[in-house]
Scaffold this active site. Sequence first.
Site, PDB file in Angstrom:
ATOM      1  N   LYS A  37       4.185  -4.324  -5.122  1.00 23.94           N
ATOM      2  CA  LYS A  37       2.891  -4.360  -4.439  1.00 23.94           C
ATOM      3  C   LYS A  37       2.634  -5.818  -4.054  1.00 23.94           C
ATOM      4  O   LYS A  37       2.340  -6.656  -4.920  1.00 23.94           O
ATOM      5  CB  LYS A  37       1.783  -3.856  -5.368  1.00 23.94           C
ATOM      6  CG  LYS A  37       0.417  -3.743  -4.693  1.00 23.94           C
ATOM      7  CD  LYS A  37       0.334  -2.523  -3.799  1.00 23.94           C
ATOM      8  CE  LYS A  37      -1.076  -2.329  -3.245  1.00 23.94           C
ATOM      9  NZ  LYS A  37      -1.200  -1.115  -2.430  1.00 23.94           N
ATOM     10  N   GLY A 170      -0.240  12.660   2.930  1.00 20.37           N
ATOM     11  CA  GLY A 170      -0.532  12.143   1.600  1.00 20.37           C
ATOM     12  C   GLY A 170      -1.422  13.007   0.733  1.00 20.37           C
ATOM     13  O   GLY A 170      -1.419  12.853  -0.487  1.00 20.37           O
TER      14      GLY A 170
END
Length: 237
Positions: A37, A170
């Site tokens: 990330k 998603g």
Amino acid sequence: MAVIVVTGTGTEIGKTVVTAAVAAAALAAGRSVAVLKPAQTGVLPGEDGDVDVVARLAGDVTRAELARFPDPLAPATAARRAGLPPVRPRQVAEAAAELAARHDLVLVEGAGGLLVRLDDSGATLADVAVELAAPVLVVAPAALGTLNMTALTAEALRARDLTQLGVVVGSWPGEPDLAARCNLADLPEAAGAPLLGVVPEGAGALTPVEFRGRATAWLAPGLGGRWDAEAFTAAVG
């Protein structure tokens, strides 16, 4: 593919859960996985970030987070408000390359959409993908408006000569409306890339055992799963 960049057409559309599903499928196939990330926003020190969510759901992944900013804003804005240095594309590329040397798969999960700014120079996740020469997986919502957002994301990828692996929905609703059902068939055309999966809404609330057991059923073979786009689209259409 040693590195995949995961982006979304926006925020809060299931990008982290999709990343976890891809990681779980790779782990089930015996591959080693790292999740990177570049910039975690909206999370305080000591709180779980997106890489922690992925690890909880998917299993034994290597977690890497380059920067954390408390405000739930675009990384460049959040870094400026916190008085901290932003994350630069070269920094992300170097971290991903180091992880790729030790893992079969590295998933680089962006913040928000593809062109959300990382720093004050206007660099974005797209620049990270260019630095890495990595393919991009796009996570999109099912609802009305997704075709435009998906097409714009695809256009931005093509303008940079980046490869789009495909699109994953998603958060597929339990009771999809007409727009969602039609979008399922239209998303590949809007993206110019295949539909590679549908992750059901609420998947992130499953127990880790349930999540790992079901992840491959949500993803197409191109992402290590067994989901069939044509059969699913025909069933819900």
